[in-house]
Motif scaffolding. Structure first.
Motif, PDB file in Angstrom:
ATOM      1  N   ASP A 121       5.849  -6.698  13.597  1.00  0.00           N
ATOM      2  CA  ASP A 121       7.280  -6.448  13.526  1.00  0.00           C
ATOM      3  C   ASP A 121       7.679  -6.522  12.055  1.00  0.00           C
ATOM      4  N   GLY A 122       8.012  -5.399  11.473  1.00  0.00           N
ATOM      5  CA  GLY A 122       8.399  -5.389  10.074  1.00  0.00           C
ATOM      6  C   GLY A 122       7.310  -4.953   9.117  1.00  0.00           C
ATOM      7  N   CYS A 123       6.168  -4.525   9.629  1.00  0.00           N
ATOM      8  CA  CYS A 123       5.110  -4.019   8.752  1.00  0.00           C
ATOM      9  C   CYS A 123       5.559  -2.713   8.088  1.00  0.00           C
ATOM     10  N   THR A 124       5.136  -2.516   6.859  1.00  0.00           N
ATOM     11  CA  THR A 124       5.439  -1.289   6.131  1.00  0.00           C
ATOM     12  C   THR A 124       4.184  -0.772   5.453  1.00  0.00           C
ATOM     13  N   ILE A 125       4.253   0.455   4.973  1.00  0.00           N
ATOM     14  CA  ILE A 125       3.138   1.035   4.234  1.00  0.00           C
ATOM     15  C   ILE A 125       3.669   1.612   2.933  1.00  0.00           C
ATOM     16  N   ASP A 126       3.042   1.229   1.826  1.00  0.00           N
ATOM     17  CA  ASP A 126       3.309   1.834   0.526  1.00  0.00           C
ATOM     18  C   ASP A 126       2.350   3.005   0.363  1.00  0.00           C
ATOM     19  N   MET A 127       2.866   4.150  -0.040  1.00  0.00           N
ATOM     20  CA  MET A 127       2.005   5.309  -0.138  1.00  0.00           C
ATOM     21  C   MET A 127       2.281   6.089  -1.414  1.00  0.00           C
ATOM     22  N   GLU A 128       1.211   6.580  -1.999  1.00  0.00           N
ATOM     23  CA  GLU A 128       1.290   7.467  -3.144  1.00  0.00           C
ATOM     24  C   GLU A 128       0.475   8.717  -2.837  1.00  0.00           C
ATOM     25  N   LEU A 129       1.018   9.894  -3.149  1.00  0.00           N
ATOM     26  CA  LEU A 129       0.278  11.150  -3.068  1.00  0.00           C
ATOM     27  C   LEU A 129       0.180  11.701  -4.478  1.00  0.00           C
ATOM     28  N   ILE A 130      -1.032  11.936  -4.928  1.00  0.00           N
ATOM     29  CA  ILE A 130      -1.268  12.389  -6.297  1.00  0.00           C
ATOM     30  C   ILE A 130      -1.937  13.752  -6.230  1.00  0.00           C
ATOM     31  N   TYR A 131      -1.212  14.758  -6.738  1.00  0.00           N
ATOM     32  CA  TYR A 131      -1.702  16.125  -6.662  1.00  0.00           C
ATOM     33  C   TYR A 131      -1.934  16.664  -8.075  1.00  0.00           C
ATOM     34  N   ASP A 132      -3.094  17.259  -8.295  1.00  0.00           N
ATOM     35  CA  ASP A 132      -3.431  17.827  -9.604  1.00  0.00           C
ATOM     36  C   ASP A 132      -2.792  19.207  -9.743  1.00  0.00           C
ATOM     37  N   LEU A 160      -4.949  13.339  -3.709  1.00  0.00           N
ATOM     38  CA  LEU A 160      -5.371  11.975  -3.402  1.00  0.00           C
ATOM     39  C   LEU A 160      -4.245  11.209  -2.722  1.00  0.00           C
ATOM     40  N   GLN A 161      -4.597  10.478  -1.685  1.00  0.00           N
ATOM     41  CA  GLN A 161      -3.676   9.574  -1.006  1.00  0.00           C
ATOM     42  C   GLN A 161      -4.071   8.134  -1.326  1.00  0.00           C
ATOM     43  N   LYS A 162      -3.106   7.340  -1.787  1.00  0.00           N
ATOM     44  CA  LYS A 162      -3.303   5.904  -1.994  1.00  0.00           C
ATOM     45  C   LYS A 162      -2.302   5.179  -1.100  1.00  0.00           C
ATOM     46  N   TYR A 163      -2.738   4.082  -0.489  1.00  0.00           N
ATOM     47  CA  TYR A 163      -1.840   3.379   0.421  1.00  0.00           C
ATOM     48  C   TYR A 163      -2.181   1.901   0.491  1.00  0.00           C
ATOM     49  N   ARG A 164      -1.184   1.139   0.865  1.00  0.00           N
ATOM     50  CA  ARG A 164      -1.343  -0.305   1.089  1.00  0.00           C
ATOM     51  C   ARG A 164      -0.432  -0.701   2.239  1.00  0.00           C
ATOM     52  N   ILE A 165      -0.939  -1.532   3.147  1.00  0.00           N
ATOM     53  CA  ILE A 165      -0.177  -1.988   4.308  1.00  0.00           C
ATOM     54  C   ILE A 165       0.396  -3.372   4.007  1.00  0.00           C
ATOM     55  N   ASN A 166       1.696  -3.524   4.220  1.00  0.00           N
ATOM     56  CA  ASN A 166       2.379  -4.785   3.963  1.00  0.00           C
ATOM     57  C   ASN A 166       2.637  -5.506   5.283  1.00  0.00           C
ATOM     58  N   VAL A 167       1.980  -6.627   5.477  1.00  0.00           N
ATOM     59  CA  VAL A 167       2.095  -7.407   6.710  1.00  0.00           C
ATOM     60  C   VAL A 167       2.863  -8.688   6.401  1.00  0.00           C
ATOM     61  N   PRO A 168       4.067  -8.867   6.958  1.00  0.00           N
ATOM     62  CA  PRO A 168       4.823 -10.104   6.698  1.00  0.00           C
ATOM     63  C   PRO A 168       4.063 -11.345   7.141  1.00  0.00           C
ATOM     64  N   ASP A 169       4.343 -12.456   6.477  1.00  0.00           N
ATOM     65  CA  ASP A 169       3.705 -13.725   6.837  1.00  0.00           C
ATOM     66  C   ASP A 169       3.932 -14.038   8.308  1.00  0.00           C
ATOM     67  N   GLY A 170       2.869 -14.449   8.970  1.00  0.00           N
ATOM     68  CA  GLY A 170       2.958 -14.843  10.365  1.00  0.00           C
ATOM     69  C   GLY A 170       2.867 -13.703  11.347  1.00  0.00           C
ATOM     70  N   GLN A 171       2.752 -12.476  10.852  1.00  0.00           N
ATOM     71  CA  GLN A 171       2.685 -11.318  11.740  1.00  0.00           C
ATOM     72  C   GLN A 171       1.246 -10.872  11.968  1.00  0.00           C
ATOM     73  N   ASP A 172       0.980 -10.359  13.172  1.00  0.00           N
ATOM     74  CA  ASP A 172      -0.314  -9.775  13.522  1.00  0.00           C
ATOM     75  C   ASP A 172      -0.242  -8.282  13.200  1.00  0.00           C
ATOM     76  N   PRO A 173      -1.145  -7.758  12.374  1.00  0.00           N
ATOM     77  CA  PRO A 173      -1.056  -6.334  12.014  1.00  0.00           C
ATOM     78  C   PRO A 173      -1.162  -5.391  13.202  1.00  0.00           C
ATOM     79  N   GLU A 174      -1.786  -5.852  14.298  1.00  0.00           N
ATOM     80  CA  GLU A 174      -1.927  -4.981  15.461  1.00  0.00           C
ATOM     81  C   GLU A 174      -0.611  -4.818  16.215  1.00  0.00           C
ATOM     82  N   THR A 175       0.244  -5.836  16.188  1.00  0.00           N
ATOM     83  CA  THR A 175       1.527  -5.800  16.907  1.00  0.00           C
ATOM     84  C   THR A 175       2.631  -6.254  15.966  1.00  0.00           C
TER      85      THR A 175
END
Length: 548
Positions: free
Chosen positions: A489-500, A472-487
């Motif tokens: 600057d400084g966006c990050t992604i939190d990700m978890e991989l869960i393997y049985d 399983l892949q879990k993820y969340r996109i972090n968009v700084p205040d005032g930023q457009d997610p399409e362009t």
């Protein structure tokens, strides 16, 4: 070779009417000349083959005891730089164990290998039964195919095992490049799939992709010179659960790019792919309800930057077989076809009484090809075009001669009832509605913002993506205040991989769905998770990035 071929009255036919898919970019056109008792001194059959590979590199076709066992096989290998097509013994996985057979055993004839327009073509004729060689049966045989990324014999860029019934003209995919066996031309022992999932193209998964641009559909066009074409993933995915992105099942979808345009009044546009534009307008007779319209028609234009044959297909399930298409070749008139199969004789013109297109034309001028036609949306015994979601297929050729299109095809969903300019997956900008989610054989892959939860915002909560059973892949996109997610600057992604299970895990990021050249985050229990460059398939080519 001439002496050997002269020993029999047999010869290869001018047209090789049978086909087998070797991979998503390669087709084997072949003919079987069977043995007969009337052959006198040469009661032997012939395999006549032409391998057409859409790419430049060495190519090989091998007979083997089984399609998953390379060692002990015997291959016909074409080396373009040397203009060489010879028989080889496959004694092992390293190049020095792939050796040409003795001169006395080099009995191929009509052999050649050429490269033109980015395509590599190898031809040959071979006896079915030869002394001290694997016998090729007139029925079912296992073959291996491999191709290189260059003209120098080395580790392959693609490999596939297939089973072919030469007499019946039937074939099945048995193995793909994810086989645990090393490639036909590897200089070193490769990692097994359980040791390194990254070594398979299919496991290089781009996180939070906006759209999966893979296509499933078999070519909408066939090569009239071979009277044959190939099936893509529709056939392959059912036989090989480990097929790569190139032969996975999915549909692209359209999204609305700008508001306010009524496609029943003005032309709407859909960029099918770079340099290939679809324009359309729905004609609704006065007093008719578009949902239950009698006499509604669609006026369509296909505009291609280049000179080529063009096609647009109408499907009930996104598959080529059973679909219908309008096909136009410069110098002719666009007509309607039924796609009953992959061979040319199964791509048939609809009967004359069903050739109801109006204002149909195709022209190629000033480096641009334009096909136009008007088609009734509802016609007896034909697939209905709906004032809503429709599953379409597009294709185009590499020139004005009707032939196999290579990768120039896709299936897509188009909503004719939408208000706006419909843009295909490659050209979508500023969507106001999320794209339609379409399942494929790898599970749902979510939109970057619109998750699988049906409206869940992946910038607020974690979204989930089941990569495969128990992974399983879990993820969340972090968009700084005032930023457009399409362009951003400084966006990050939190990700978890869960393997049985207890194992190292990896997620890779690729520009083309391939492992080589991609980058990955790899985690091994008991050590630090790091970023890696994936420069090749062996351990020493999977390298940690510099400390900085």
């Amino acid at each position: 070779n001439n002496l050997i071929s002269a020993q029999s009255s047999k010869s290869c036919p001018a047209t090789l009417t049978n086909i087998a898919l070797l991979d998503d970019n390669t087709v084997l056109n072949y003919a079987l000349v069977p043995s007969t008792a009337a052959d006198g001194d040469a009661p032997n059959g012939i395999l006549c083959g032409r391998v057409e590979h859409y790419g430049e590199g060495w190519i090989a076709l091998a007979a083997a005891e089984t399609a998953d066992e390379m060692v002990g096989g015997e291959a016909i290998i074409g080396l373009p730089d040397e203009s060489s097509v010879l028989k080889y013994n496959l004694g092992g996985f390293s190049v020095d164990l792939v050796t040409p057979m003795a001169e006395s055993m080099q009995t191929l004839w009509d052999e050649s290998i050429v490269q033109e327009d980015g395509k590599t073509i190898m031809t040959f004729a071979k006896w079915l039964v030869e002394e001290n060689e694997l016998e090729i049966a007139e029925g079912r045989n296992d073959f291996l195919f491999a191709s290189g990324s260059s003209n120098t014999l080395a580790y392959h860029a693609a490999r596939m095992g297939i089973s072919v019934d030469l007499m019946a003209g039937e074939w099945d995919v048995l193995t793909t490049t994810t086989s645990t066996e090393a490639a036909m031309m590897d200089e070193t022992t490769t990692l097994t799939t359980t040791e390194a999932a990254m070594t398979t193209d299919v496991t290089t998964i781009a996180a939070a992709t906006t759209d999966i641009a893979t296509t499933t559909e078999a070519p909408m066009m066939n090569d009239p010179t071979t009277e044959a074409t190939i099936a893509t993933s529709e056939a392959a995915s059912t036989e090989a659960a480990t097929t790569t992105d190139a032969i996975a099942t999915t549909l692209t979808t359209t999204t609305i790019a700008s508001e306010g345009l009524d496609c029943t009044v003005d032309f709407c546009e859909n960029e099918l792919t770079s340099g290939y534009l679809q324009r359309y307008k729905v004609n609704i007779p006065e007093g008719q309800d578009p949902e239950n319209c009698e006499g509604c028609s669609i006026l369509m234009e296909l505009i291609f930057e280049g000179e080529a044959w063009l096609s647009i297909g109408f499907s009930e399930d996104g598959n080529m077989i059973g679909s219908e298409a309008v096909i136009g070749v410069p110098g002719g008139t666009p007509q309607k076809y039924i796609m009953n199969g992959y061979a040319l004789n199964l791509v048939e013109l609809l009967p004359e009484e069903q050739q109801t297109l109006t204002d149909a034309s195709i022209t190629a001028t000033n480096g641009q090809t334009i096909m136009k036609f008007t088609k009734l949306m509802s016609e007896p015994s034909e697939i209905e075009i709906l004032f809503g979601d429709n599953e379409f297929l597009w294709a185009h050729g590499s020139d004005a001669t009707l032939a196999y299109h290579g990768n120039n095809r896709a299936a897509f969903i188009l909503d004719l009832a939408a208000v706006g300019v419909a843009i295909g997956e490659e050209g979508a900008t500023n969507p106001t509605d999320p794209p339609v989610e379409v399942e494929d054989n790898r599970g749902n892959v979510p939109n970057a913002i619109q998750g699988l939860g049906g409206g869940q915002d992946c910038t607020v909560k974690f979204c989930e993506n089941e990569l495969t059973t128990g992974f399983l892949q879990k993820y969340r996109i972090n968009v700084p205040d005032g930023q457009d997610p399409e362009t951003c600057d400084g966006c990050t992604i939190d990700m978890e991989l869960i393997y049985d299970g207890e194992a190292w895990v990896s997620i890779g990021f690729s520009l083309n769905g391939r492992m080589i050249g991609s980058e990955a985050v790899i985690g091994i229990p008991g050590s630090t998770t790091l970023k890696y460059n994936l420069n090749g398939y062996t351990d020493n080519l999977v390298q940690p990035m510099p400390q900085e």
